[in-house]
Design a protein around this motif. Structure first.
Motif, PDB file in Angstrom:
ATOM      1  N   PHE A   1      -0.010  -2.701  -9.528  1.00 49.89           N
ATOM      2  CA  PHE A   1       0.661  -1.537  -8.978  1.00 49.89           C
ATOM      3  C   PHE A   1       1.017  -1.790  -7.517  1.00 49.89           C
ATOM      4  N   THR A   2       2.296  -1.565  -7.148  1.00 49.42           N
ATOM      5  CA  THR A   2       2.760  -1.870  -5.792  1.00 49.42           C
ATOM      6  C   THR A   2       3.229  -0.608  -5.067  1.00 49.42           C
ATOM      7  N   TYR A   3       3.587  -0.780  -3.783  1.00 48.82           N
ATOM      8  CA  TYR A   3       4.125   0.346  -3.021  1.00 48.82           C
ATOM      9  C   TYR A   3       5.485   0.775  -3.573  1.00 48.82           C
TER      10      TYR A   3
ATOM     11  N   SER B   1       8.874   2.204   5.903  1.00 43.68           N
ATOM     12  CA  SER B   1       8.844   1.352   7.107  1.00 43.68           C
ATOM     13  C   SER B   1       8.355  -0.058   6.798  1.00 43.68           C
ATOM     14  N   MET B   2       7.940  -0.277   5.554  1.00 42.88           N
ATOM     15  CA  MET B   2       7.505  -1.617   5.146  1.00 42.88           C
ATOM     16  C   MET B   2       8.706  -2.483   4.787  1.00 42.88           C
ATOM     17  N   THR B   3       8.532  -3.792   4.873  1.00 46.66           N
ATOM     18  CA  THR B   3       9.575  -4.717   4.430  1.00 46.66           C
ATOM     19  C   THR B   3       9.536  -4.790   2.899  1.00 46.66           C
TER      20      THR B   3
ATOM     21  N   GLU C   1       6.481  -6.585   1.723  1.00 48.45           N
ATOM     22  CA  GLU C   1       5.236  -5.824   1.877  1.00 48.45           C
ATOM     23  C   GLU C   1       5.100  -4.771   0.784  1.00 48.45           C
ATOM     24  N   ARG C   2       6.230  -4.136   0.421  1.00 49.32           N
ATOM     25  CA  ARG C   2       6.167  -3.132  -0.649  1.00 49.32           C
ATOM     26  C   ARG C   2       5.835  -3.778  -1.989  1.00 49.32           C
ATOM     27  N   ALA C   3       6.322  -5.000  -2.182  1.00 53.66           N
ATOM     28  CA  ALA C   3       6.103  -5.683  -3.467  1.00 53.66           C
ATOM     29  C   ALA C   3       4.738  -6.347  -3.543  1.00 53.66           C
TER      30      ALA C   3
ATOM     31  N   ARG D   1       1.119  -6.118  11.069  1.00 54.36           N
ATOM     32  CA  ARG D   1       2.066  -5.450  10.167  1.00 54.36           C
ATOM     33  C   ARG D   1       1.832  -3.933  10.203  1.00 54.36           C
ATOM     34  N   LYS D   2       0.569  -3.544  10.230  1.00 52.92           N
ATOM     35  CA  LYS D   2       0.242  -2.115  10.260  1.00 52.92           C
ATOM     36  C   LYS D   2       0.770  -1.455  11.529  1.00 52.92           C
TER      37      LYS D   2
END
Length: 453
Positions: free
Chosen positions: A329-331, A383-385, A388-390, A399-400
């Motif tokens: 499960f991802t963003y 706001s994530m790349t 990062e979402r994947a 990153r945070k």
């Protein structure tokens, strides 16, 4: 939410009935007295209430009920059945002609009832069903009415026929019909003028339109929030012009529900649709049995399923289920699930259809839902790349910090959200083991989608 006060009161009455092992006639009389008061407070017509409670009493005070294994539950069933009868028993469909012919629908009602918006919503619904509707702007009196219809028509992708504000509504109706016949439209929806109050000139104009164009269905749009006044309006329109069906708008607001429970009995005309929100898709077909179920606090699971089928991408849902099974499960999946929830009307809309979600319970749950917090979480994910979402495992302190700056929140909020997300993923990792423990039932198989939390 509509009916919440009535639902709470009826729930209390039935809770007391179910707690009794056996029922006496006095128990039934006392319960129905409370039901009667609850209905009257909900602004249900007193004649309708009197007839309703008398019918329930006659059926409830019988040997089969009084001596049954669960008399309290049987009384609830009788009330449910009579509520359904009160609202029309069966769902009434629009009387549409075959697609090769033109069906003319005339929208009528007082100003402020939501008539123009409902006309566009209905056009959008018919378009989804494969029809080719044409909206006709016949309200030449209210400033902005034509522009409003054109705006709403564009939202649902339906053409609007207009001759401006100088033409007569009767001539517009005839010209719209001819335009439809020449250009392949098979439904014409006449958006007629409303008035702040009923007057003779308004009624005469509607009668003239009916005489000039063969109207297949006159649809009265009434504001559910006006309670008994909505019933009075319906009766007047039926007497003066003739109506074939009713649309109740603003049923998602703070209405007492009297109009929905009285119109069929008083006017003899069915409720066709109910407006449940401001969006163009917020027009639902009226099902008496489902409405009765919601009034009694038993939810509306069938409508919830239909809403999910209409708004949830089945292929995406299947893919997400596979990723949940594999703890992947991802963003991106989080955003997809939130988007699907929005398409279904939001969390509150979905919860309102669940069994047991009475007015007081809904308020309690809604108090726990922080819409602003959900918006901040969405801003964090956006706001994530893409990488990062994947891949949630890429997160580190730098990153945070960047994500917090992009979302306009403190880094502590980012940390809290990521921690919650990681906990959910850990829970998902435990699912395969739990599925084996549950044996043949499974979580996603024949036993249904049974999360352990």
């Amino acid at each position: 939410m509509a009916f919440e006060s009535l639902t709470d009161k009826l729930q209390n009455v039935f809770r007391n009935l179910r707690s009794k092992g056996k029922l006496t006639e006095d128990d039934v009389h006392a319960a129905l007295k409370e039901v009667k008061m609850a209905l009257l407070e909900a602004d249900v017509n007193f004649k309708v209430v009197r007839k309703f409670t008398k019918t329930v009493e006659e059926k409830a005070i019988g040997q089969d009920v009084m001596n049954g294994l669960n008399p309290g539950q049987m009384v609830v069933k009788i009330v449910n059945d009579e509520l359904i009868n009160l609202m029309g028993s069966e769902t009434t469909e629009l009387p549409l002609k075959p697609a090769s012919q033109i069906t003319v629908l005339m929208m009528i009602g007082l100003q402020g009832s939501g008539k123009t918006t409902t006309a566009a919503k209905l056009a959008g619904k018919l378009k989804q069903k494969g029809r080719k509707p044409l909206l006709a702007a016949c309200d030449v009196y209210r400033p902005g009415a034509i522009e409003q219809l054109q705006t709403n028509g564009s939202k649902v992708g339906v053409d609007v026929f207009s001759m401006g504000s100088k033409a007569k509504p009767v001539n517009i109706s005839k010209a719209a019909y001819e335009h439809a016949r020449s250009n392949g439209y098979n439904v014409v929806i006449l958006d007629t003028a409303g008035r702040l109050q009923i007057d003779e000139s308004m009624m005469e104009e509607l009668v003239a339109i009916r005489e000039a164009v063969t109207v297949d269905c006159s649809i009265l749009v009434v504001d559910a929030m006006t309670g008994q006044e909505a019933v009075n309006v319906a009766k007047t329109f039926e007497d003066k012009v003739g109506i074939d069906g009713v649309v109740l708008t603003k049923l998602d607001g703070d209405t007492r529900g009297g109009a929905a429970l009285s119109i069929r009995s008083i006017c003899g005309k069915p409720i066709l649709y109910v407006g449940m929100g401001e969006k163009m898709e917020d027009l639902q077909q009226f099902y008496p049995d489902r409405m009765a179920s919601r009034i009694l606090g038993m939810g509306d699971v069938l409508s919830l399923i239909e809403k999910a089928q209409a708004n949830v991408d089945e292929e995406k849902a299947r893919e997400m289920e596979q990723r949940v099974r594999k703890a992947q499960f991802t963003y991106d999946d989080y955003m997809t699930s939130m988007e699907q929830m929005k398409n279904m009307g939001g969390i509150s809309s979905v919860l309102s259809m669940m069994p047991g979600m009475t007015g007081s319970k809904m308020k309690e749950v809604e108090g726990m839902i922080d819409e602003k917090d959900l918006a901040r979480k969405e801003a964090i994910v956006r706001s994530m790349t893409p990488k990062e979402r994947a891949n949630p495992d890429l997160m580190n302190i730098s990153r945070k910090r960047r994500i917090a700056a992009g979302a306009g929140v403190d880094i502590s909020e980012v940390n809290r959200f990521i921690k919650q997300f990681d906990q959910t993923r850990k829970m998902m990792k435990q699912m395969p083991g739990m599925m084996k423990q549950r044996g043949r039932k499974g979580m996603f198989g024949k036993g249904g989608f049974n999360f352990p939390f």
